[in-house]
Enzyme design. Structure first.
Site, short mmCIF file in Angstrom:
data_model
loop_
_atom_site.label_atom_id
_atom_site.label_comp_id
_atom_site.label_asym_id
_atom_site.label_seq_id
_atom_site.Cartn_x
_atom_site.Cartn_y
_atom_site.Cartn_z
N TYR A 37 52.36 -8.20 -0.04
CA TYR A 37 53.21 -7.51 -0.64
C TYR A 37 53.25 -7.65 -2.27
O TYR A 37 54.52 -8.11 -2.55
CB TYR A 37 54.79 -7.54 0.16
CG TYR A 37 54.74 -7.36 1.54
CD1 TYR A 37 54.29 -6.15 2.02
CD2 TYR A 37 54.85 -8.33 2.35
CE1 TYR A 37 54.15 -5.85 3.57
CE2 TYR A 37 54.57 -8.11 4.02
CZ TYR A 37 54.36 -6.96 4.33
OH TYR A 37 54.48 -6.83 5.62
N LYS A 83 51.24 -12.40 17.42
CA LYS A 83 51.88 -13.29 17.05
C LYS A 83 51.69 -14.84 17.78
O LYS A 83 50.54 -15.46 17.55
CB LYS A 83 53.23 -13.17 16.38
CG LYS A 83 53.49 -12.29 15.40
CD LYS A 83 54.71 -12.74 14.58
CE LYS A 83 54.65 -11.91 13.26
NZ LYS A 83 55.22 -10.51 13.30
#
Ligand code: PLP
Length: 453
Positions: free
Chosen positions: A32, A301
Site C-alpha cells: 500500500y 497466516k
C-alpha cells in the site's frame, strides 16, 4: 538513482545497509505504498525468539519484540528449532513438486492434522463436518477458492447465484473476489467502482454485550430482499481484523449462518486471522465459540508459523460432492505452487507445536497480560476505546494515528509495532513471556501518550 547506477546488474554482492535502503526506496514496492513518497522501512537483519534485529538509520542494531507477529503469522516466534528442523529435513527430500497428478506425504499429513483439528459442534448434530482440504498459496487465493466453490455449487445445480452476503467492517484479502467482500468504505470499492462485483453488506455488528435486536432485524430484512441471488454468506467470525480490529458476539455469527442455511446458501468462514487460537476462549477456532461449523473454511497466516506462504480451504463432503457433480466435473482451480511440500512440512510441524505448547493456555495468558497492560490507555485523552480478545489488544484513538512517530517511539523501547488508521494494536507471538508482554503494552501506552496525548 536507477538500477544501473547501483551497478548491480548481474552482481549478487550485498549492498551496505545505507545503499540497500536507497535501492529499496527507489525500486522496491512495499505494501500500500507510493513510489512518490516511499515508506522508509526498517532493515531487518535477522530474527530469533520473539525479537527482530533491526538496523537503525544511524547504523546501530536494535532488538525489538515483534508485537505484530509479522502480520499475525509468527505465533511460535522466529528461528523455532522444530520448524527449522522440519524445513531442513524437507529440503533434503524436495522443496517443491507439482500437485497435478502427484502427491506427497507433507500435504497428506498436513491435511490429516487440519481435519483432526477442524471445528466440530458435537452438541449440535445439525452442524456439518469438514472433510476435504484444498491447498492454496496465500490467504487471498484461499478466499478466491472458497468463493469459487460456492459459485460452482449453484452453477452445478443449474440455478446460478451470483452474489455474496457479508457484514461491513470485514477484510478478506487484496485480490479481486476478496476485495469485493471487504468493507466497502475501508476497502477499495470506490477505486474499482464498476470493476468489482457488488455484493450485499449487512450493517457492522455492534460490539459484544450490546443489544443486537436492531442489527438482527435490518440484517434479516436485507437478506430477505436478496435471498435468491445469494450464493454464500462469508465472514470473519468473532473478530474482524484488518477491516478495523473489532469484535462481535457469537450470536451475530449464528444469525448469519442460520440465514444462509434457511435460504440454500453456503456458509464460508474466513479464519485466516482468527484461526489457530488467536481469539482465545480456549478454542482453536472462532467457529467453536459460536457452536457453528461452516460449509467452507479458509485458513492461512499462522498456518506455517509464519515461515512460508500457505493457506488451505476446508469444506464439507456435501460441498465437495456438489461442486464435483456439475458439468465442470471438479473444482476449477490449481495454483502452480499448490501444496508446496516445504510449506506443508513446516505447517505440519507448526500444528504439532501448537498442540504440544497448549495454545489455549498460551493465549489465555496473553489475554490477561494485554488486559492489565493496556488498561492505563483508557485514561488518555486521545483514546476512544481499549479492547482485548484472546491474543489481540487494541487501543483505538479518536484521531488518525501518527504511525511513523508511534513506531519510532516504540522502537526506542524495544518494540516493533505498525499502527494503522486510528488503531494501535498488538497481536504478539503466542510464546511471548509475561515480561516481554509487559514491555509491549507499556511501549504502546507510552507511545500513544507521548505522540497523541
Ligand atoms: C490477511 C487476511 C487475508 C488475506 O491473506 P493473504 O495471505 O494476505 O492473501 C484474508 N482474510 C483475512 C481475515 C486476513 O486477515
Amino acid at each position: 538513482m536507477t538500477a544501473a547506477d547501483h551497478g548491480q546488474a548481474g552482481h549478487p554482492t550485498r549492498l551496505a545497509p545505507a545503499e540497500a535502503l536507497a535501492f529499496d526506496r527507489d525500486h522496491v514496492w512495499h505494501p500500500y505504498s507510493s513510489a512518490l513518497a516511499p515508506s522508509q522501512p526498517y532493515l531487518v537483519e535477522s530474527a530469533a525468539g520473539v525479537r527482530l534485529r533491526l538496523r537503525l538509520p544511524d547504523g546501530s542494531l536494535r532488538e525489538c519484540i515483534d508485537a505484530m507477529s509479522s502480520w499475525w503469522c509468527a505465533i511460535h516466534g522466529y528461528a523455532v528449532p522444530e520448524l527449522d528442523a522440519a524445513a531442513r529435513d524437507q529440503l533434503g527430500r524436495m522443496s517443491h513438486v507439482m500437485f497435478g497428478g502427484l502427491t506427497h506425504e507433507p500435504a497428506i499429513s498436513l491435511a490429516r492434522r487440519l481435519l483432526e483439528l477442524a471445528p466440530r459442534a458435537p452438541q449440535d448434530p445439525t452442524q456439518p463436518q469438514l472433510a476435504h482440504v484444498f491447498f492454496a498459496d496465500s490467504g487471498s487465493v484461499s478466499v478466491e477458492v472458497a468463493m469459487k466453490m460456492a459459485l460452482q455449487v449453484h452453477v452445478a445445480e443449474g440455478r446460478p447465484r451470483t452474489r455474496f452476503f457479508t457484514i461491513r467492517g470485514g477484510y478478506h484479502g487484496d485480490t479481486f473476489s476478496p476485495m469485493s467482500v471487504t468493507d466497502p468504505e475501508g476497502g477499495m470499492h470506490s477505486l474499482f467502482r464498476g470493476i468489482l462485483p457488488e455484493h450485499v453488506f449487512a450493517p457492522h455488528p455492534p460490539p459484544p454485550g450490546a443489544d443486537l435486536a436492531d442489527w438482527e432485524r435490518s440484517t434479516r430484512e436485507l437478506y430477505a430482499a436478496h435471498a435468491d441471488s445469494i450464493a454464500a454468506v462469508i465472514l470473519e467470525p468473532v473478530l474482524q481484523g484488518a477491516g478495523g480490529m473489532t469484535f462481535h458476539d457469537p450470536h451475530v455469527v449464528r444469525v448469519l449462518t442460520a440465514l444462509a442455511r434457511e435460504h440454500g446458501a453456503l456458509v464460508i468462514f474466513d479464519e485466516i486471522a482468527t484461526g489457530f487460537g488467536r481469539t482465545g476462549g480456549c478454542t482453536i477456532w472462532a467457529a467453536e465459540q459460536c457452536g457453528v461449523v461452516p460449509d467452507v473454511m479458509c485458513v492461512g497466516k499462522a498456518l506455517t508459523g509464519g515461515y512460508l506462504t500457505l493457506a488451505a480451504v476446508l469444506c464439507t463432503g456435501d460441498v465437495a460432492r456438489r461442486v464435483s457433480g456439475g458439468e465442470a466435473g471438479g473444482l476449477m482451480h490449481g495454483p502452480t505452487f499448490m501444496a508446496n511440500p516445504l510449506a506443508c512440512a513446516i505447517a505440519g510441524a507448526s500444528l504439532d507445536l501448537l498442540v504440544r505448547n497448549d495454545v489455549r493456555a498460551q493465549v489465555a495468558g496473553l489475554e490477561a497480560g494485554l488486559t492489565a497492560g493496556l488498561e492505563p490507555a483508557r485514561g488518555l485523552a486521545s483514546v476512544g476505546d481499549v479492547r482485548v480478545r484472546g491474543g489481540v489488544g487494541v487501543i483505538q484513538l479518536r484521531e488518525p494515528v501518527r504511525g511513523r512517530e508511534l513506531a519510532a517511539y516504540a522502537i526506542e523501547r524495544g518494540v516493533w509495532v505498525r499502527p494503522f488508521r486510528d488503531l494501535v494494536y498488538t497481536m504478539p507471538p503466542f510464546v511471548t513471556s509475561a515480561e516481554d508482554l509487559a514491555t509491549v503494552t507499556a511501549a504502546l501506552v507510552g507511545a500513544v501518550a507521548a505522540v497523541h496525548g
